[in-house]
Design a protein around this motif. Structure first.
Motif, PDB file in Angstrom:
ATOM      1  N   ARG A 280      52.512  26.999  24.186  1.00  0.00           N
ATOM      2  CA  ARG A 280      51.984  26.823  25.534  1.00  0.00           C
ATOM      3  C   ARG A 280      53.093  26.447  26.509  1.00  0.00           C
ATOM      4  N   ASN A 281      53.956  25.535  26.053  1.00  0.00           N
ATOM      5  CA  ASN A 281      55.053  25.099  26.923  1.00  0.00           C
ATOM      6  C   ASN A 281      56.038  26.228  27.179  1.00  0.00           C
TER       7      ASN A 281
ATOM      8  N   LEU B  67      50.206  28.070  40.099  1.00  0.00           N
ATOM      9  CA  LEU B  67      49.655  27.135  39.099  1.00  0.00           C
ATOM     10  C   LEU B  67      48.338  27.644  38.496  1.00  0.00           C
ATOM     11  N   LEU B  68      47.479  28.217  39.356  1.00  0.00           N
ATOM     12  CA  LEU B  68      46.177  28.672  38.863  1.00  0.00           C
ATOM     13  C   LEU B  68      46.350  29.788  37.827  1.00  0.00           C
TER      14      LEU B  68
ATOM     15  N   GLN C  26      49.003  30.442  36.093  1.00  0.00           N
ATOM     16  CA  GLN C  26      49.637  29.856  34.909  1.00  0.00           C
ATOM     17  C   GLN C  26      48.578  29.246  34.010  1.00  0.00           C
ATOM     18  N   THR C  27      47.693  28.453  34.636  1.00  0.00           N
ATOM     19  CA  THR C  27      46.649  27.783  33.869  1.00  0.00           C
ATOM     20  C   THR C  27      45.766  28.813  33.172  1.00  0.00           C
ATOM     21  N   LYS C  28      45.449  29.895  33.887  1.00  0.00           N
ATOM     22  CA  LYS C  28      44.582  30.913  33.305  1.00  0.00           C
ATOM     23  C   LYS C  28      45.217  31.574  32.089  1.00  0.00           C
TER      24      LYS C  28
ATOM     25  N   ILE D 184      47.688  30.516  30.200  1.00  0.00           N
ATOM     26  CA  ILE D 184      47.935  29.581  29.101  1.00  0.00           C
ATOM     27  C   ILE D 184      46.619  29.238  28.396  1.00  0.00           C
ATOM     28  N   THR D 185      45.539  29.107  29.186  1.00  0.00           N
ATOM     29  CA  THR D 185      44.236  28.835  28.571  1.00  0.00           C
ATOM     30  C   THR D 185      43.809  30.019  27.694  1.00  0.00           C
TER      31      THR D 185
ATOM     32  N   SER E 289      45.741  29.973  24.619  1.00  0.00           N
ATOM     33  CA  SER E 289      45.270  28.901  23.759  1.00  0.00           C
ATOM     34  C   SER E 289      44.074  29.363  22.909  1.00  0.00           C
TER      35      SER E 289
ATOM     36  N   ARG F 194      56.829  47.141  40.543  1.00  0.00           N
ATOM     37  CA  ARG F 194      56.376  46.471  41.774  1.00  0.00           C
ATOM     38  C   ARG F 194      55.973  45.037  41.516  1.00  0.00           C
TER      39      ARG F 194
ATOM     40  N   GLY G 193      36.118  35.129  26.845  1.00  0.00           N
ATOM     41  CA  GLY G 193      36.593  34.208  27.884  1.00  0.00           C
ATOM     42  C   GLY G 193      38.041  34.499  28.230  1.00  0.00           C
TER      43      GLY G 193
ATOM     44  N   ARG H 158      38.444  37.445  30.430  1.00  0.00           N
ATOM     45  CA  ARG H 158      38.132  37.218  31.847  1.00  0.00           C
ATOM     46  C   ARG H 158      39.261  36.532  32.592  1.00  0.00           C
ATOM     47  N   LEU H 159      40.146  35.871  31.857  1.00  0.00           N
ATOM     48  CA  LEU H 159      41.203  35.093  32.512  1.00  0.00           C
ATOM     49  C   LEU H 159      42.470  35.889  32.798  1.00  0.00           C
TER      50      LEU H 159
END
Lengths: 286, 130, 136
Positions: free
Chosen positions: C23-24, C37-38, C40-42, C44-45, C48, C72, C110, C113-114
């Motif tokens: 993850r890191n 950030l959003l 990135q979070t998506k 990485i989640t 996970s 592009r 899930g 979708r991310l």
């Protein structure tokens, strides 16, 4: 004399002819061109003829031209930003081809050689032009993308209407990428201002369909996960009609017709009373 | 074995998760919390996740489980300080946080717990900022 | 569509703690291309979720992080490979609420979708490969 030698020894002439052709194209006099443009042109011609070798002349994709292509690319990019038309950008390289072929025809006397080499030079310059065009388009696309970003940012201001109450008027169509931005900035503001209520005003949203409704529901759900409540206001009659006709379930969401009534509801939730001064005096018996 | 510290605070249990969560760690937290709820007869559990940058379906489920299990043992659960990006991601993921109360920060979470437990103002409890 | 790979790293995932390391590493790559950030979070989640499957059902495997571009856009591509039993019914595995374990069954759908692109290939008895792509 070989074609390569002919071009290399005449780079100055090529530059002059090129500038002249450009000037006539623009309906201008040659001296309207700035010294900077002239230097630019000279440099481009020099680097182009220098990259011509026995090998590279037969291969328009040769790495020998990468430097020239890069320079032309940068030039086209800056032209795109300055608002030059595609035609102007294309003619820019077309005129260079013309200038080079003209010089070639006066230097090479053997018709067969002239034809064969003109073809080669044409191919090389066509290749450079394709490159230049790609850079030009990219320059334009960059501008469009930056403007899109700006528009999205401008169009989603988060307003602090009261201590603990945020309002976010949405103007324009709510698509999924827009929802993303709206949600993010709203939630960020909730954290920063420690607000417990957010009002999403959709008076400026032209239409609400199933997808838009889904986006609204997602925003409300995310707000609740953060520990705040979200009220949707600005529901016009026609929007209420569509929502019911489409069978969209908004029952889990607090909806209000106007921003004013949403604010009143927020005060209720925060247990504030809005009282007229004179009435307050009466109430306290002062 | 790595453990997330749980603090007893009167009738409440307080957990602030400051490390990256992984499955085993989350499962341990679930077990430890439930055991402590029983041991201390706690009425409320507050879990602060403001330092957690990733919550996926598994860790989300652990939070829901804690809330459901505590509820059976007569304790309420509040999760506080969820980061915006985490909230949006969880919604997109399709996870529902049934049974879990949320608050912006620990302070508001404490108020919410108190109002839940002592049934203070039944109408407005979630939104109260007082 | 062809992508150019700009950067690549492969990480073995065999125990749960590897998931954190992975993850890191994804975060480092995402930060390098200044992904928000959003997003990135998506990703990485999503990663996970896939790593969990890799560990639980695939018996561990390899995870690859790449910075890719289509000329592009720039993005992060993650590829997960295991040599586990494979998934017999992909359609079923990709539907919400289906789980053979005790999870919520949100993992695969899930994760899909991310991200912007999701690809899963599985052969029973050979293993499973999952690819995620998220543009900046």
């Amino acid at each position: 004399m070989s074609t390569i030698q002919a071009l290399q020894s005449n780079s100055k002439l090529i530059t002059e002819k090129w500038l002249l052709l450009q000037a006539s194209e623009e309906g201008d006099f040659a001296d309207a061109q700035t010294e900077e443009q002239k230097a630019e042109a000279a440099e481009l011609v020099t680097s182009l003829v220098k990259s011509l070798t026995e090998n590279s002349i037969d291969d328009p994709d040769s790495d020998a031209f990468s430097k020239v292509k890069e320079n032309v690319g940068i030039l086209s990019l800056s032209r795109a930003r300055q608002g030059y038309s595609p035609r102007e950008t294309a003619t820019f390289i077309l005129r260079l081809k013309e200038a080079m072929l003209e010089v070639l025809s006066s230097e090479i006397t053997d018709a067969k050689q002239l034809y064969a080499d003109s073809l080669k030079i044409s191919k090389i310059l066509d290749n450079i032009m394709i490159n230049s065009f790609e850079s030009f388009i990219k320059g334009r696309e960059d501008i469009i993308m930056r403007q899109t970003d700006e528009i999205t940012e401008i169009s989603t201001p988060v307003i602090r209407v009261w201590d603990g109450v945020l309002a976010l008027p949405i103007i324009g169509t709510l698509d999924s990428s827009r929802t993303q931005v709206v949600m993010e900035s709203l939630l960020q503001q909730i954290v920063e201002s420690e607000s417990s209520i957010a009002i999403l005003d959709i008076s400026g949203v032209p239409a609400v369909d199933t997808l838009v409704a889904q986006h609204l529901i997602k925003t409300v759900s995310a707000t609740r996960l953060m520990g705040a409540e979200c009220i949707i206001s600005g529901i016009r009659p026609e929007i209420a009609q569509t929502i019911v006709h489409l069978g969209i379930d908004l029952s889990g969401i607090i909806t209000k017709a106007t921003l004013a009534s949403a604010l009143r509801t927020s005060f209720d939730m925060l247990r504030y009373d809005v009282v007229k001064k004179s009435e307050r005096k009466l109430a306290t018996g002062a | 074995m790595e453990k997330i510290p749980i603090l007893k605070f009167g009738e409440f249990l307080l957990v602030t998760i400051q490390v990256d969560l992984y499955d085993q760690l989350a499962e341990n937290l679930e077990a430890d919390l439930i055991n402590l709820v029983r041991k201390h007869h706690s009425r409320g559990v507050l879990i602060d996740i403001s330092a957690v940058s990733i919550i996926d379906s598994f860790m989300g489920r652990i939070l829901v489980n804690i809330a459901k299990m505590s509820k059976i043992m007569d304790a309420e659960t509040v999760v506080t300080g969820m980061q915006p990006a985490v909230a949006i991601t969880l919604i997109e993921l399709g996870l529902h946080f049934e049974g879990v109360y949320n608050a912006l920060n620990i302070e508001k979470g404490m108020e919410l717990l108190r109002s839940k437990i002592y049934n203070l103002d039944e109408d407005h409890d979630i939104y109260s900022s007082e | 569509m062809t992508f150019t790979v700009q950067n690549r790293e492969e990480i073995a995932v065999t125990i749960e703690k590897d998931a954190i390391f992975f993850r890191n590493a994804v975060k480092t790559y995402a930060t390098k291309i200044s992904m928000g950030l959003l997003y990135q979070t998506k990703i990485i989640t999503a990663a996970s979720e896939i790593v969990r499957n890799l560990l639980k059902y695939g018996g561990g495997g390899k995870a690859m992080i790449e910075t890719v571009t289509d000329g592009r856009k720039v993005g992060i591509r993650l590829t997960f490979k295991d040599s586990g039993p494979g998934i017999p019914d992909l359609d079923k595995a990709m539907s919400d609420g289906f789980s053979t374990g005790k999870s919520l069954g949100l993992g695969l759908p899930g994760a899909k979708r991310l991200v912007d692109q999701f690809d899963i290939r599985s052969t029973v008895g050979v293993g499973t490969t999952v690819t995620l792509l998220k543009w900046k």
